[in-house]
Design a protein around this motif. Structure first.
Motif, mmCIF file in Angstrom:
data_model
loop_
_atom_site.group_PDB
_atom_site.id
_atom_site.type_symbol
_atom_site.label_atom_id
_atom_site.label_comp_id
_atom_site.label_asym_id
_atom_site.label_seq_id
_atom_site.Cartn_x
_atom_site.Cartn_y
_atom_site.Cartn_z
ATOM 1 N N ILE A 159 12.457 -9.968 -18.643
ATOM 2 C CA ILE A 159 13.399 -8.851 -18.621
ATOM 3 C C ILE A 159 14.777 -9.419 -18.916
ATOM 4 C CG2 ILE A 159 14.484 -7.078 -17.183
ATOM 5 C CD1 ILE A 159 11.792 -6.960 -15.632
ATOM 6 N N SER A 160 15.438 -8.892 -19.942
ATOM 7 C CA SER A 160 16.744 -9.420 -20.318
ATOM 8 C C SER A 160 17.886 -8.494 -19.932
ATOM 9 C CB SER A 160 16.794 -9.683 -21.827
ATOM 10 O OG SER A 160 16.612 -8.476 -22.540
ATOM 11 N N ASN A 161 17.564 -7.269 -19.513
ATOM 12 C CA ASN A 161 18.603 -6.321 -19.135
ATOM 13 C C ASN A 161 18.019 -5.303 -18.177
ATOM 14 O OD1 ASN A 161 20.219 -3.895 -19.058
ATOM 15 N ND2 ASN A 161 21.305 -4.632 -20.836
ATOM 16 N N PHE A 162 18.773 -4.985 -17.161
ATOM 17 C CA PHE A 162 18.410 -3.929 -16.227
ATOM 18 C C PHE A 162 19.695 -3.198 -15.902
ATOM 19 C CE2 PHE A 162 18.074 -2.287 -11.894
ATOM 20 C CZ PHE A 162 16.913 -1.540 -11.977
ATOM 21 N N SER A 163 19.722 -1.904 -16.112
ATOM 22 C CA SER A 163 20.930 -1.151 -15.782
ATOM 23 C C SER A 163 20.547 0.180 -15.166
ATOM 24 C CB SER A 163 21.808 -0.941 -17.021
ATOM 25 O OG SER A 163 21.102 -0.242 -18.018
ATOM 26 N N MET A 164 21.456 0.710 -14.366
ATOM 27 C CA MET A 164 21.280 2.010 -13.727
ATOM 28 C C MET A 164 22.555 2.814 -13.928
ATOM 29 S SD MET A 164 19.472 1.188 -10.041
ATOM 30 C CE MET A 164 20.964 0.603 -9.296
ATOM 31 N N THR A 165 22.397 4.093 -14.186
ATOM 32 C CA THR A 165 23.541 4.990 -14.249
ATOM 33 C C THR A 165 23.440 5.917 -13.050
ATOM 34 O OG1 THR A 165 23.588 4.867 -16.650
ATOM 35 C CG2 THR A 165 24.786 6.689 -15.638
ATOM 36 N N VAL A 166 24.450 5.881 -12.202
ATOM 37 C CA VAL A 166 24.473 6.671 -10.980
ATOM 38 C C VAL A 166 25.732 7.514 -10.983
ATOM 39 C CG1 VAL A 166 24.446 6.593 -8.460
ATOM 40 C CG2 VAL A 166 23.234 4.836 -9.767
ATOM 41 N N ASP A 167 25.564 8.826 -10.934
ATOM 42 C CA ASP A 167 26.701 9.755 -10.947
ATOM 43 C C ASP A 167 27.667 9.442 -12.095
ATOM 44 O OD1 ASP A 167 25.730 11.147 -8.730
ATOM 45 O OD2 ASP A 167 26.776 9.827 -7.336
ATOM 46 N N GLY A 168 27.116 9.139 -13.278
ATOM 47 C CA GLY A 168 27.941 8.901 -14.456
ATOM 48 C C GLY A 168 28.489 7.487 -14.599
ATOM 49 N N THR A 169 28.265 6.629 -13.620
ATOM 50 C CA THR A 169 28.732 5.243 -13.685
ATOM 51 C C THR A 169 27.543 4.332 -13.964
ATOM 52 O OG1 THR A 169 30.495 5.691 -12.100
ATOM 53 C CG2 THR A 169 29.911 3.382 -12.434
ATOM 54 N N THR A 170 27.664 3.484 -14.995
ATOM 55 C CA THR A 170 26.575 2.571 -15.338
ATOM 56 C C THR A 170 26.802 1.212 -14.705
ATOM 57 O OG1 THR A 170 26.160 3.710 -17.424
ATOM 58 C CG2 THR A 170 25.326 1.463 -17.245
ATOM 59 N N PHE A 171 25.771 0.732 -14.040
ATOM 60 C CA PHE A 171 25.773 -0.584 -13.406
ATOM 61 C C PHE A 171 24.808 -1.461 -14.192
ATOM 62 C CE2 PHE A 171 26.705 2.572 -10.201
ATOM 63 C CZ PHE A 171 27.805 2.038 -9.543
ATOM 64 N N THR A 172 25.297 -2.601 -14.695
ATOM 65 C CA THR A 172 24.484 -3.510 -15.492
ATOM 66 C C THR A 172 24.184 -4.756 -14.675
ATOM 67 O OG1 THR A 172 25.503 -2.679 -17.504
ATOM 68 C CG2 THR A 172 24.351 -4.769 -17.675
ATOM 69 N N SER A 173 22.955 -5.208 -14.797
ATOM 70 C CA SER A 173 22.506 -6.340 -13.993
ATOM 71 C C SER A 173 23.081 -7.666 -14.467
ATOM 72 C CB SER A 173 20.977 -6.439 -14.075
ATOM 73 O OG SER A 173 20.594 -6.792 -15.392
ATOM 74 N N SER A 174 22.903 -8.658 -13.625
ATOM 75 C CA SER A 174 23.147 -10.041 -14.014
ATOM 76 C C SER A 174 21.937 -10.841 -13.536
ATOM 77 C CB SER A 174 24.435 -10.581 -13.381
ATOM 78 O OG SER A 174 24.374 -10.504 -11.981
ATOM 79 N N ILE A 175 21.610 -11.890 -14.250
ATOM 80 C CA ILE A 175 20.436 -12.697 -13.937
ATOM 81 C C ILE A 175 20.804 -13.697 -12.841
ATOM 82 C CG2 ILE A 175 18.688 -14.273 -14.868
ATOM 83 C CD1 ILE A 175 18.669 -11.394 -16.061
ATOM 84 N N LYS A 176 20.004 -13.703 -11.795
ATOM 85 C CA LYS A 176 20.200 -14.620 -10.667
ATOM 86 C C LYS A 176 18.881 -15.304 -10.359
ATOM 87 C CE LYS A 176 24.360 -13.038 -9.707
ATOM 88 N NZ LYS A 176 25.517 -13.762 -10.116
ATOM 89 N N GLU A 177 18.940 -16.429 -9.663
ATOM 90 C CA GLU A 177 17.740 -17.071 -9.156
ATOM 91 C C GLU A 177 17.076 -16.081 -8.206
ATOM 92 O OE1 GLU A 177 16.939 -18.575 -5.888
ATOM 93 O OE2 GLU A 177 15.066 -19.191 -6.820
ATOM 94 N N LYS A 178 15.759 -16.099 -8.146
ATOM 95 C CA LYS A 178 14.996 -15.078 -7.419
ATOM 96 C C LYS A 178 15.454 -14.864 -5.974
ATOM 97 C CE LYS A 178 10.222 -13.659 -6.768
ATOM 98 N NZ LYS A 178 8.834 -14.000 -7.061
ATOM 99 N N THR A 179 15.621 -15.932 -5.214
ATOM 100 C CA THR A 179 16.004 -15.771 -3.808
ATOM 101 C C THR A 179 17.434 -15.249 -3.674
ATOM 102 O OG1 THR A 179 16.582 -18.111 -3.659
ATOM 103 C CG2 THR A 179 14.381 -17.486 -2.920
ATOM 104 N N VAL A 180 18.302 -15.651 -4.600
ATOM 105 C CA VAL A 180 19.682 -15.158 -4.588
ATOM 106 C C VAL A 180 19.702 -13.663 -4.901
ATOM 107 C CG1 VAL A 180 21.951 -15.323 -5.711
ATOM 108 C CG2 VAL A 180 20.661 -17.401 -5.187
ATOM 109 N N GLY A 181 18.944 -13.267 -5.919
ATOM 110 C CA GLY A 181 18.871 -11.857 -6.285
ATOM 111 C C GLY A 181 18.343 -10.998 -5.151
ATOM 112 N N ARG A 182 17.308 -11.454 -4.489
ATOM 113 C CA ARG A 182 16.738 -10.719 -3.358
ATOM 114 C C ARG A 182 17.758 -10.578 -2.233
ATOM 115 N NH1 ARG A 182 11.664 -13.491 -1.386
ATOM 116 N NH2 ARG A 182 11.066 -12.923 -3.490
ATOM 117 N N ALA A 183 18.502 -11.640 -1.950
ATOM 118 C CA ALA A 183 19.511 -11.600 -0.883
ATOM 119 C C ALA A 183 20.648 -10.644 -1.239
ATOM 120 C CB ALA A 183 20.059 -13.001 -0.632
ATOM 121 N N LEU A 184 21.110 -10.675 -2.495
ATOM 122 C CA LEU A 184 22.180 -9.762 -2.912
ATOM 123 C C LEU A 184 21.731 -8.301 -2.825
ATOM 124 C CD1 LEU A 184 23.599 -11.728 -5.964
ATOM 125 C CD2 LEU A 184 24.742 -11.327 -3.769
ATOM 126 N N TYR A 185 20.497 -8.043 -3.221
ATOM 127 C CA TYR A 185 19.933 -6.694 -3.123
ATOM 128 C C TYR A 185 19.904 -6.229 -1.658
ATOM 129 C CZ TYR A 185 16.494 -2.945 -3.050
ATOM 130 O OH TYR A 185 15.848 -1.755 -2.826
#
Length: 93
Positions: free
Chosen positions: A53-79
């Motif tokens: 997966i090279s891109n993941f984005s969400m648009t919420v109430d008209g605002t688009t949030f684009t992902s950044s690639i993180k190491e798996k454990t870091v990404g899970r912790a940030l989430y």
């Protein structure tokens, strides 16, 4: 959940382009949370071995949030931190 307290799937679109031996696939879905409470939604997609997966984005109430690639454990912790603060968050694993 009561009928008004659910997430509704309004659209789902898959577009794939193949050039030589490389495939690019875009998956778009529109979900609406009909509840006044935050909801967790799991979106499962199987991808071939060696694909990524090279891109993941969400648009919420008209605002688009684009992902950044993180190491798996870091990404899970940030989430987890974002969800604990009541923020909108996504995690591709």
């Amino acid at each position: 959940m009561e009928d008004g307290d659910q997430v509704t799937l309004y659209s789902y679109k898959v577009q794939s382009t193949i050039t030589s031996r490389m495939a690019t696939t875009i998956i778009q879905s529109k979900l609406v949370n009909n509840s006044p409470q935050p909801q967790n939604v799991v979106f499962d997609v199987q991808i071939p071995k060696g694909a990524f997966i090279s891109n993941f984005s969400m648009t919420v109430d008209g605002t688009t949030f684009t992902s950044s690639i993180k190491e798996k454990t870091v990404g899970r912790a940030l989430y987890s931190q974002a969800r604990a603060k009541g923020k909108t968050a996504g995690w591709a694993r």
